[in-house]
Design an enzyme around this catalytic site. Structure first.
Site, PDB file in Angstrom:
ATOM      1  N   ASP A 184       4.212   1.549 -11.223  1.00  0.00           N
ATOM      2  CA  ASP A 184       3.096   2.485 -11.101  1.00  0.00           C
ATOM      3  C   ASP A 184       3.570   3.790 -10.465  1.00  0.00           C
ATOM      4  OD1 ASP A 184       1.339   0.604 -12.021  1.00  0.00           O
ATOM      5  OD2 ASP A 184       0.269   0.329 -10.126  1.00  0.00           O
ATOM      6  N   LYS A 234      -0.160   5.215 -13.518  1.00  0.00           N
ATOM      7  CA  LYS A 234      -1.578   5.045 -13.748  1.00  0.00           C
ATOM      8  C   LYS A 234      -2.297   5.606 -12.530  1.00  0.00           C
ATOM      9  CE  LYS A 234      -3.145   1.780 -16.529  1.00  0.00           C
ATOM     10  NZ  LYS A 234      -2.578   1.427 -17.502  1.00  0.00           N
ATOM     11  N   THR A 268      -3.095  -5.285  -0.050  1.00  0.00           N
ATOM     12  CA  THR A 268      -3.974  -4.323  -0.691  1.00  0.00           C
ATOM     13  C   THR A 268      -4.326  -3.180   0.269  1.00  0.00           C
ATOM     14  OG1 THR A 268      -5.938  -4.096  -2.061  1.00  0.00           O
ATOM     15  CG2 THR A 268      -6.157  -5.504  -0.116  1.00  0.00           C
ATOM     16  N   ALA A 269      -4.685  -2.041  -0.326  1.00  0.00           N
ATOM     17  CA  ALA A 269      -4.925  -0.827   0.459  1.00  0.00           C
ATOM     18  C   ALA A 269      -5.976  -1.034   1.556  1.00  0.00           C
ATOM     19  CB  ALA A 269      -5.353   0.301  -0.471  1.00  0.00           C
ATOM     20  N   MET A 290     -10.853   4.012  -5.573  1.00  0.00           N
ATOM     21  CA  MET A 290     -11.023   5.002  -6.655  1.00  0.00           C
ATOM     22  C   MET A 290     -12.407   5.655  -6.612  1.00  0.00           C
ATOM     23  SD  MET A 290      -9.203   2.923  -9.786  1.00  0.00           S
ATOM     24  CE  MET A 290      -9.805   1.292  -9.371  1.00  0.00           C
ATOM     25  N   PRO A 322       0.784  -1.230   0.000  1.00  0.00           N
ATOM     26  CA  PRO A 322       0.000   0.000   0.000  1.00  0.00           C
ATOM     27  C   PRO A 322       0.820   1.287   0.000  1.00  0.00           C
ATOM     28  CG  PRO A 322       0.092  -0.927   2.195  1.00  0.00           C
ATOM     29  CD  PRO A 322       0.775  -1.920   1.295  1.00  0.00           C
ATOM     30  N   GLY A 364       0.930  -1.072  -7.365  1.00  0.00           N
ATOM     31  CA  GLY A 364       0.522  -0.702  -6.008  1.00  0.00           C
ATOM     32  C   GLY A 364      -0.392  -1.757  -5.390  1.00  0.00           C
ATOM     33  N   GLY A 365      -0.260  -1.947  -4.093  1.00  0.00           N
ATOM     34  CA  GLY A 365      -1.138  -2.885  -3.392  1.00  0.00           C
ATOM     35  C   GLY A 365      -0.934  -4.301  -3.882  1.00  0.00           C
ATOM     36  N   ASP A 366      -2.035  -4.959  -4.224  1.00  0.00           N
ATOM     37  CA  ASP A 366      -1.989  -6.300  -4.806  1.00  0.00           C
ATOM     38  C   ASP A 366      -2.293  -6.193  -6.304  1.00  0.00           C
ATOM     39  OD1 ASP A 366      -2.142  -9.402  -4.169  1.00  0.00           O
ATOM     40  OD2 ASP A 366      -3.619  -8.903  -5.707  1.00  0.00           O
TER      41      ASP A 366
HETATM   42  N1  SAH Z   1      -4.042  -2.722  -6.576  1.00  0.00           N
HETATM   43  C1  SAH Z   1      -4.212  -1.668  -5.596  1.00  0.00           C
HETATM   44  C2  SAH Z   1      -5.380  -0.758  -5.948  1.00  0.00           C
HETATM   45  C3  SAH Z   1      -5.143   0.034  -7.218  1.00  0.00           C
HETATM   46  S1  SAH Z   1      -6.473   1.124  -7.588  1.00  0.00           S
HETATM   47  C4  SAH Z   1      -4.397  -2.293  -4.209  1.00  0.00           C
HETATM   48  O1  SAH Z   1      -4.521  -3.506  -4.101  1.00  0.00           O
HETATM   49  O2  SAH Z   1      -4.395  -1.546  -3.223  1.00  0.00           O
HETATM   50  C5  SAH Z   1      -5.905   2.639  -6.865  1.00  0.00           C
HETATM   51  C6  SAH Z   1      -6.756   2.978  -5.668  1.00  0.00           C
HETATM   52  O3  SAH Z   1      -6.347   2.220  -4.552  1.00  0.00           O
HETATM   53  C7  SAH Z   1      -6.686   4.413  -5.206  1.00  0.00           C
HETATM   54  O4  SAH Z   1      -7.541   5.255  -5.964  1.00  0.00           O
HETATM   55  C8  SAH Z   1      -7.175   4.288  -3.782  1.00  0.00           C
HETATM   56  O5  SAH Z   1      -8.575   4.136  -3.753  1.00  0.00           O
HETATM   57  C9  SAH Z   1      -6.562   2.949  -3.374  1.00  0.00           C
HETATM   58  N2  SAH Z   1      -5.269   3.077  -2.659  1.00  0.00           N
HETATM   59  C10 SAH Z   1      -4.072   2.603  -3.062  1.00  0.00           C
HETATM   60  N3  SAH Z   1      -3.134   2.840  -2.134  1.00  0.00           N
HETATM   61  C11 SAH Z   1      -3.740   3.479  -1.114  1.00  0.00           C
HETATM   62  C12 SAH Z   1      -3.314   4.000   0.154  1.00  0.00           C
HETATM   63  N4  SAH Z   1      -2.039   3.901   0.565  1.00  0.00           N
HETATM   64  N5  SAH Z   1      -4.238   4.605   0.939  1.00  0.00           N
HETATM   65  C13 SAH Z   1      -5.517   4.727   0.567  1.00  0.00           C
HETATM   66  N6  SAH Z   1      -5.987   4.251  -0.608  1.00  0.00           N
HETATM   67  C14 SAH Z   1      -5.120   3.636  -1.438  1.00  0.00           C
END
Ligand code: SAH
Length: 263
Positions: free
Chosen positions: A44, A65, A126-127, A178, A21, A96-98
């Site tokens: 990303d 992105k 994931t976030a 998002m 995240p 980012g995230g997963d």
């Molecule tokens: N694959 C990513 C999500 C990508 S979509 C995952 O698994 O987290 C991008 C969205 O993820 C952002 O618009 C927001 O809603 C969320 N996001 C990603 N990182 C974040 C963070 N550190 N804090 C809050 N929201 C986050």
């Protein structure tokens, strides 16, 4: 092995890697090892500089992105991944995230399969899970929540709309990705799907990072929250599990006031 659309020899493998995240130390050991070995990293926009620093010997290629910001066309990313596999051994696509959650991984996987490029996916945090950790509130608090939905109201260019709010309205706890830019529509859709306007909501910006911010409100308040100044990515978490945070925020600032920044 040769590619289907170009007769160049594939010599490498692509790893679709979850960067987590934000906080670099929330990376998996497998991801850190791959970054250290990577020849080239396509990353990303949201990936932390401290995470990129682990890719000591790699060429770094930003393929940002981010909603509302410059983004790189998906076909461009796909062709670059395939091209990289013709002259690099270890190619990392850092997301980012997963990668498998709102990360457009499938488009990239399909492109790699079509081109005969071997690939592997490395999961990341994931976030939604990072935000829950920051809040200290379980997504599945016993007796209150037995179901969680990860949803997004966002529809990409050329995508058919789907009724995301049906599942999001029915789950005990809903985490929206998002969603910050479409708050008015989001509130309307969740309300129409059966969520009371009094349902507690938490907006978490920059989960897992030192400058994380949160706003506690009700679903009815969400549309008018002062989020436009926010600079980082934002998640919207909805459900009765956030009732105690809402009650604490109300007690601190008075019902009816914007419950901003209350920790
Ligand atoms: N694959 C990513 C999500 C990508 S979509 C995952 O698994 O987290 C991008 C969205 O993820 C952002 O618009 C927001 O809603 C969320 N996001 C990603 N990182 C974040 C963070 N550190 N804090 C809050 N929201 C986050």
């Amino acid at each position: 092995m040769t590619t289907s659309n170009a007769s160049r020899r594939i010599v490498g493998k692509v790893w679709l890697v979850g960067a987590g995240p934000g906080a670099p130390d929330l990376l998996t050991l497998r991801a850190a090892d791959l970054l250290a070995r990577a020849d080239i990293v396509f990353h990303d926009a949201l990936v932390h500089p401290g995470t990129l620093a682990l890719a000591r010997r790699a060429k770094l290629v930003p393929v940002g992105k981010r909603a509302g910001h410059v983004s790189t066309d998906q076909r461009f990313i796909n062709s670059h991944l395939v091209e990289a596999a013709t002259h690099h051994e270890v190619i990392v696509r850092l997301k980012g995230g997963d990668p498998m959650l709102f990360g457009r991984a499938q488009e990239e996987i399909d492109g790699l399969v079509a081109a005969g490029v071997p690939f592997e996916v490395v999961p990341g945090i994931t976030a939604a899970l990072a935000a829950s950790a920051d809040l200290g509130v379980s997504l599945t608090r016993r007796g209150m929540s037995r179901s969680v939905t990860f949803a997004t109201p966002r529809i990409g260019p050329g995508e058919a709309s789907s009724d995301w709010a049906v599942a999001a309205g029915r789950a005990d706890t809903t985490v929206l990705y998002m969603a910050a830019g479409t708050r008015v529509e989001t509130v309307r859709a969740l309300h129409a799907a059966g969520r009371a306007l009094s349902t507690p909501v938490v907006v978490v910006e920059n989960a897992s990072l030192p400058d994380t911010r949160r706003i506690v409100a009700t679903l009815g308040d969400l549309a008018t929250l002062p989020l436009d100044e926010s600079s980082g990515p934002v998640l919207v978490l909805v459900g009765e599990v956030y009732g105690e945070l809402l009650a604490a925020a109300d007690a601190a600032v008075g019902v009816g006031a914007v419950r901003a920044g209350v920790r």
